[in-house]
Write a protein that holds these residues in place. Structure first.
Motif, PDB file in Angstrom:
ATOM      1  N   MET A 150       2.943 139.098  -5.954  1.00  0.00           N
ATOM      2  CA  MET A 150       2.492 139.719  -5.115  1.00  0.00           C
ATOM      3  C   MET A 150       0.853 139.693  -4.547  1.00  0.00           C
ATOM      4  SD  MET A 150       5.658 141.510  -4.027  1.00  0.00           S
ATOM      5  CE  MET A 150       4.916 143.163  -3.435  1.00  0.00           C
ATOM      6  N   LYS A 151       0.283 139.493  -5.468  1.00  0.00           N
ATOM      7  CA  LYS A 151      -1.501 139.675  -5.277  1.00  0.00           C
ATOM      8  C   LYS A 151      -1.491 138.957  -4.180  1.00  0.00           C
ATOM      9  CE  LYS A 151      -3.125 141.736  -9.908  1.00  0.00           C
ATOM     10  NZ  LYS A 151      -3.577 140.585 -10.866  1.00  0.00           N
ATOM     11  N   ALA A 152      -0.742 137.208  -4.635  1.00  0.00           N
ATOM     12  CA  ALA A 152      -2.023 136.075  -3.200  1.00  0.00           C
ATOM     13  C   ALA A 152      -0.835 136.715  -1.927  1.00  0.00           C
ATOM     14  CB  ALA A 152      -0.414 135.146  -3.105  1.00  0.00           C
ATOM     15  N   SER A 153       0.316 137.751  -1.771  1.00  0.00           N
ATOM     16  CA  SER A 153       0.892 138.424  -0.512  1.00  0.00           C
ATOM     17  C   SER A 153       0.021 139.524  -0.096  1.00  0.00           C
ATOM     18  CB  SER A 153       2.008 138.510  -0.751  1.00  0.00           C
ATOM     19  OG  SER A 153       2.241 139.066   0.799  1.00  0.00           O
ATOM     20  N   ASN A 154      -1.027 140.443  -0.635  1.00  0.00           N
ATOM     21  CA  ASN A 154      -1.419 141.172  -0.309  1.00  0.00           C
ATOM     22  C   ASN A 154      -2.838 140.426   0.330  1.00  0.00           C
ATOM     23  OD1 ASN A 154       0.633 143.376  -0.873  1.00  0.00           O
ATOM     24  ND2 ASN A 154      -0.515 143.589  -2.988  1.00  0.00           N
ATOM     25  N   THR A 155      -2.984 139.662  -0.627  1.00  0.00           N
ATOM     26  CA  THR A 155      -3.973 139.419  -0.122  1.00  0.00           C
ATOM     27  C   THR A 155      -4.322 138.675   1.019  1.00  0.00           C
ATOM     28  OG1 THR A 155      -4.915 138.691  -2.440  1.00  0.00           O
ATOM     29  CG2 THR A 155      -6.001 137.573  -0.540  1.00  0.00           C
ATOM     30  N   PHE A 156      -2.776 137.667   1.638  1.00  0.00           N
ATOM     31  CA  PHE A 156      -2.624 137.327   2.783  1.00  0.00           C
ATOM     32  C   PHE A 156      -3.303 138.329   4.068  1.00  0.00           C
ATOM     33  CE2 PHE A 156      -1.481 133.551   0.403  1.00  0.00           C
ATOM     34  CZ  PHE A 156      -2.725 132.506   0.714  1.00  0.00           C
ATOM     35  N   GLN A 157      -2.357 139.547   3.553  1.00  0.00           N
ATOM     36  CA  GLN A 157      -1.738 140.059   4.336  1.00  0.00           C
ATOM     37  C   GLN A 157      -3.221 141.148   4.982  1.00  0.00           C
ATOM     38  OE1 GLN A 157       0.989 141.198   6.216  1.00  0.00           O
ATOM     39  NE2 GLN A 157       0.033 142.715   7.544  1.00  0.00           N
ATOM     40  N   SER A 158      -3.553 141.206   3.415  1.00  0.00           N
ATOM     41  CA  SER A 158      -5.288 141.945   3.578  1.00  0.00           C
ATOM     42  C   SER A 158      -5.963 141.307   5.076  1.00  0.00           C
ATOM     43  CB  SER A 158      -5.484 142.345   2.639  1.00  0.00           C
ATOM     44  OG  SER A 158      -6.984 142.949   3.003  1.00  0.00           O
ATOM     45  N   LEU A 159      -6.104 139.578   4.491  1.00  0.00           N
ATOM     46  CA  LEU A 159      -6.902 138.884   5.739  1.00  0.00           C
ATOM     47  C   LEU A 159      -6.039 139.014   6.949  1.00  0.00           C
ATOM     48  CD1 LEU A 159      -8.932 136.488   5.664  1.00  0.00           C
ATOM     49  CD2 LEU A 159      -7.303 134.886   5.227  1.00  0.00           C
ATOM     50  N   LYS A 160      -5.635 138.485   7.284  1.00  0.00           N
ATOM     51  CA  LYS A 160      -4.317 138.466   8.921  1.00  0.00           C
ATOM     52  C   LYS A 160      -4.361 140.326   9.355  1.00  0.00           C
ATOM     53  CE  LYS A 160      -0.204 139.308  10.918  1.00  0.00           C
ATOM     54  NZ  LYS A 160       1.364 139.512  10.803  1.00  0.00           N
ATOM     55  N   ASP A 161      -4.599 141.622   8.299  1.00  0.00           N
ATOM     56  CA  ASP A 161      -5.408 142.519   9.133  1.00  0.00           C
ATOM     57  C   ASP A 161      -6.558 142.070   9.737  1.00  0.00           C
ATOM     58  OD1 ASP A 161      -2.578 143.290   8.859  1.00  0.00           O
ATOM     59  OD2 ASP A 161      -3.275 144.678   7.069  1.00  0.00           O
ATOM     60  N   GLN A 162      -7.014 142.204   8.525  1.00  0.00           N
ATOM     61  CA  GLN A 162      -8.305 141.754   8.818  1.00  0.00           C
ATOM     62  C   GLN A 162      -9.334 141.068  10.328  1.00  0.00           C
ATOM     63  OE1 GLN A 162     -11.237 143.398   7.869  1.00  0.00           O
ATOM     64  NE2 GLN A 162      -9.633 144.596   6.421  1.00  0.00           N
ATOM     65  N   VAL A 163      -8.094 140.050  10.588  1.00  0.00           N
ATOM     66  CA  VAL A 163      -8.325 139.015  11.356  1.00  0.00           C
ATOM     67  C   VAL A 163      -8.059 139.716  12.913  1.00  0.00           C
ATOM     68  CG1 VAL A 163      -7.361 136.958  12.278  1.00  0.00           C
ATOM     69  CG2 VAL A 163      -8.205 136.505   9.308  1.00  0.00           C
ATOM     70  N   VAL A 164      -6.762 140.650  12.729  1.00  0.00           N
ATOM     71  CA  VAL A 164      -6.269 140.892  13.310  1.00  0.00           C
ATOM     72  C   VAL A 164      -7.011 142.324  14.176  1.00  0.00           C
ATOM     73  CG1 VAL A 164      -4.016 142.174  14.650  1.00  0.00           C
ATOM     74  CG2 VAL A 164      -3.987 140.346  13.786  1.00  0.00           C
ATOM     75  N   ARG A 165      -7.813 142.927  13.333  1.00  0.00           N
ATOM     76  CA  ARG A 165      -9.327 143.851  14.030  1.00  0.00           C
ATOM     77  C   ARG A 165     -10.144 143.308  14.148  1.00  0.00           C
ATOM     78  NH1 ARG A 165     -11.058 148.584  14.544  1.00  0.00           N
ATOM     79  NH2 ARG A 165     -11.864 149.199  13.182  1.00  0.00           N
ATOM     80  N   LEU A 166     -10.571 142.301  14.142  1.00  0.00           N
ATOM     81  CA  LEU A 166     -11.521 141.126  14.463  1.00  0.00           C
ATOM     82  C   LEU A 166     -11.590 140.801  15.535  1.00  0.00           C
ATOM     83  CD1 LEU A 166     -14.117 140.044  14.307  1.00  0.00           C
ATOM     84  CD2 LEU A 166     -13.346 138.025  12.744  1.00  0.00           C
ATOM     85  N   LEU A 167      -9.936 140.373  16.262  1.00  0.00           N
ATOM     86  CA  LEU A 167     -10.102 139.751  17.484  1.00  0.00           C
ATOM     87  C   LEU A 167     -10.171 140.942  18.071  1.00  0.00           C
ATOM     88  CD1 LEU A 167      -7.197 136.639  16.550  1.00  0.00           C
ATOM     89  CD2 LEU A 167      -9.756 136.131  16.834  1.00  0.00           C
ATOM     90  N   SER A 168      -9.383 142.296  18.293  1.00  0.00           N
ATOM     91  CA  SER A 168      -9.079 142.800  19.079  1.00  0.00           C
ATOM     92  C   SER A 168     -10.679 144.070  18.817  1.00  0.00           C
ATOM     93  CB  SER A 168      -8.127 144.221  18.064  1.00  0.00           C
ATOM     94  OG  SER A 168      -8.781 144.694  17.273  1.00  0.00           O
TER      95      SER A 168
END
Length: 125
Positions: free
Chosen positions: A7-25
């Motif tokens: 769950m921690k790894a999943s949250n970390t990947f989701q957070s990383l994905k959200d940050q990358v999407v925000r950076l790209l936007s």
């Protein structure tokens, strides 16, 4: 315990994905603003050029008329028209000979300054 780790790894990947999407936007938004700024500068320069050319043509017409009237005091009217026509042909020839230095290079310099705008980085400030 392994489930919590997953769950921690999943949250970390989701957070990383959200940050990358925000950076790209944010990059996309920055690109839109940069394109809008460059187009504004280019179009405003174009409008200024057109207005200047129109006013320059009117000024040239009035100055030509005045010069013809002035030359008519010295020579016959048809000769004053020929003299002024020769001056204009000479100006056209000079412009054609030096077109690269007078026309192409300034336009290329302006466009390259617009496209390759060298903004100061944080290290240069």
């Amino acid at each position: 315990m392994p489930f919590q780790l997953f769950m921690k790894a999943s949250n970390t990947f989701q957070s990383l994905k959200d940050q990358v999407v925000r950076l790209l936007s944010l990059y996309a938004e920055s690109a839109k603003l940069t394109v809008a700024e460059k187009l504004t500068m280019l179009l405003s320069a174009g409008v200024i050029l057109i207005v200047t050319l129109v006013l320059g043509v009117f000024a040239l017409a009035f100055l030509s008329g005045a010069l013809i009237e002035l030359l008519e005091l010295v020579v016959v009217p048809w000769a004053s028209y020929l003299i002024l026509g020769g001056v204009f042909i000479l100006l056209i020839v000079v412009l054609a000979l030096f077109r690269k230095a007078l026309v192409v290079n300034p336009i290329a310099r302006f466009i390259s300054k617009l496209v390759f705008d060298r903004e100061k980085t944080h290290l240069e400030k």
